[in-house]
Design a protein around this motif. Structure first.
Motif: not given
Ligand SMILES: Cc1ncc(COP(=O)(O)O)c(C=O)c1O
Length: 395
Positions: A86-87, A189, A192, A212, A214-215
């Motif tokens: 994500a970053t 963003d 989460q 992202t 993986r979360k």
């Protein structure tokens, strides 16, 4: 409270549920079998027939990622880029915005640390200004204050939807309406929030969104993505280009592609990309609304159980609270609590350091225990977690 959800199936399809209690879903969720199996299968093919040959054979599964992400976010496939996290996805868009001396970026007090580092870097380079919008009394971004701060120097509004170290859900839709009315680009963003709560980029009104794998999506590590609104793609020149993002026309000329893949690398984690497509399908098969209801209900139970214990302070702020439950206690440190729980095969994490620095320094916090729940967790697991915690901190 009874929560309707086929938890038994969710757990049967999650191998590790048999062996541990995983309350670290905001770190990385447990991959479900269909996703893990797709990943293993892909990697086995790479081992057996070669990486390029596997990519050729798996084209459909690899490309499915874009359609799946488009469905998840209600956008078109060509507005999606696959990025390793994500970053970096966020960076590829953020660094493409041109800032001039005096320009302002508006963000929140709950902004993610890496983003704050990037703002400061660009602010220093270009003589721009970073403004933290105050919180309202609940601790979420104060949208009235945001509206009051809008002027012609504001060039970007950029916020984290759900911060890394709190159960807070910032009112992204309200922020999107203010940004849209003012004609200011809005970066969300959603690292989460994706896979955790419904995200519709049109309804939210964001121009850029990162996520992202993986979360809460339960995909593999090393996967992420970027959404950029169609009308903005060609206005944003990525800070880095390669021969996938652009085409070399002559020794001195190149042309940048016109879809969101301009933000990608040529070399990619193809196994992860195919598996992330599967993870998105899997999340959609449960229904994101249903996932949200289940996760929120479990988190509400956990918060109310924690609230019964003397000396525990729940640290979650905001009007809407999600599946991330954060707390502190005067009887132990977050690090020690994590260690003790780990001995009982209960995974939680500690939020501290850069990720939450702006928020925590504003609130006088150093670190918190972060117990982040997913739909495959159960009330029985919450009971076991509480028993273990009570043995450590008392009642
Ligand atoms: C709000 C927020 N943004 C961004 C990130 C970074 O995500 P990644 O590690 O995929 O780059 C995190 C990670 O915890 C996060 O919580």
């Amino acid at each position: 409270m009874t929560i309707k959800f086929d938890v038994e199936r969710a757990r049967a399809e999650t191998r590790a549920c048999e062996n541990l209690i995983h309350f670290n879903n905001a770190g990385a969720s447990l991959m479900p079998m269909p996703v893990a199996d797709a990943l293993h299968h892909y990697l086995q093919q790479e081992e057996n027939i070669g990486g390029y040959e596997t990519a050729e054979a798996e084209q459909t599964n690899i490309n499915h990622f874009y359609d799946a992400a488009g469905q998840l976010l209600n956008c078109s496939a060509d507005e999606i880029a696959f990025v390793e996290n994500a970053t970096r996805a966020w960076d590829m868009a953020f660094y493409a915005f041109k800032l001039m001396p005096g320009d302002k970026i508006l963000t929140t007090l709950s902004e993610y640390g890496s983003n704050v580092i990037a703002y400061n870097q660009q602010v220093k380079r270009h003589g721009a200004e970073l403004v933290f919008v105050p919180n309202d009394e609940s601790g979420q971004i104060d949208t009235d204050a945001l509206a009051d701060l809008i002027d012609k120097r504001v060039k970007l509004i950029s916020i984290s939807h759900i911060p890394t170290g709190s159960g807070l859900v910032n009112p992204a839709g309200a922020v999107g309406r203010i940004a849209g009315d003012a004609g200011i680009p809005f970066i969300l963003d959603a690292c989460q929030s994706v896979g955790h709560i419904p995200l519709d980029v049109t309804k939210i009104g964001c121009d850029v969104l990162c996520g992202t794998g993986r979360k809460y999506l339960r995909g593999p590590r090393g996967t992420g993505f970027l959404y950029v609104r169609r009308g903005l793609i060609e206005k944003l020149e990525p800070p880095i280009l390669d021969q996938h993002a652009a085409t070399l026309l002559s020794p001195t000329e190149y042309i940048i592609r016109d879809d969101a893949k301009r933000f990608e690398n040529w070399e990619q984690y193809f196994a992860g990309k195919a598996a992330l497509g599967k993870a998105i399908d899997y999340a959609l098969s449960w229904g994101i609304d249903e996932i949200k209801d289940r996760v929120y209900a479990l988190a509400t139970i956990l918060r109310s159980r924690l609230a019964e214990i003397k000396g525990i302070t729940i640290a979650d702020q905001g009007v809407e609270k999600c599946g991330i439950v954060t707390f502190t206690t005067d009887r132990s440190t977050p690090g020690d609590i994590k260690k003790i729980l780990k001995q009982k095969r209960i995974n939680v994490s500690v939020s501290d350091g850069s990720g939450s620095l702006v928020s925590f320094s504003h609130r006088g916090l150093k670190s918190v225990v972060r117990a982040s729940l997913h739909y495959y967790n159960t009330e029985t697991e919450v009971d076991i977690f509480m028993e273990t915690l009570e043995k450590t901190v008392g009642r």
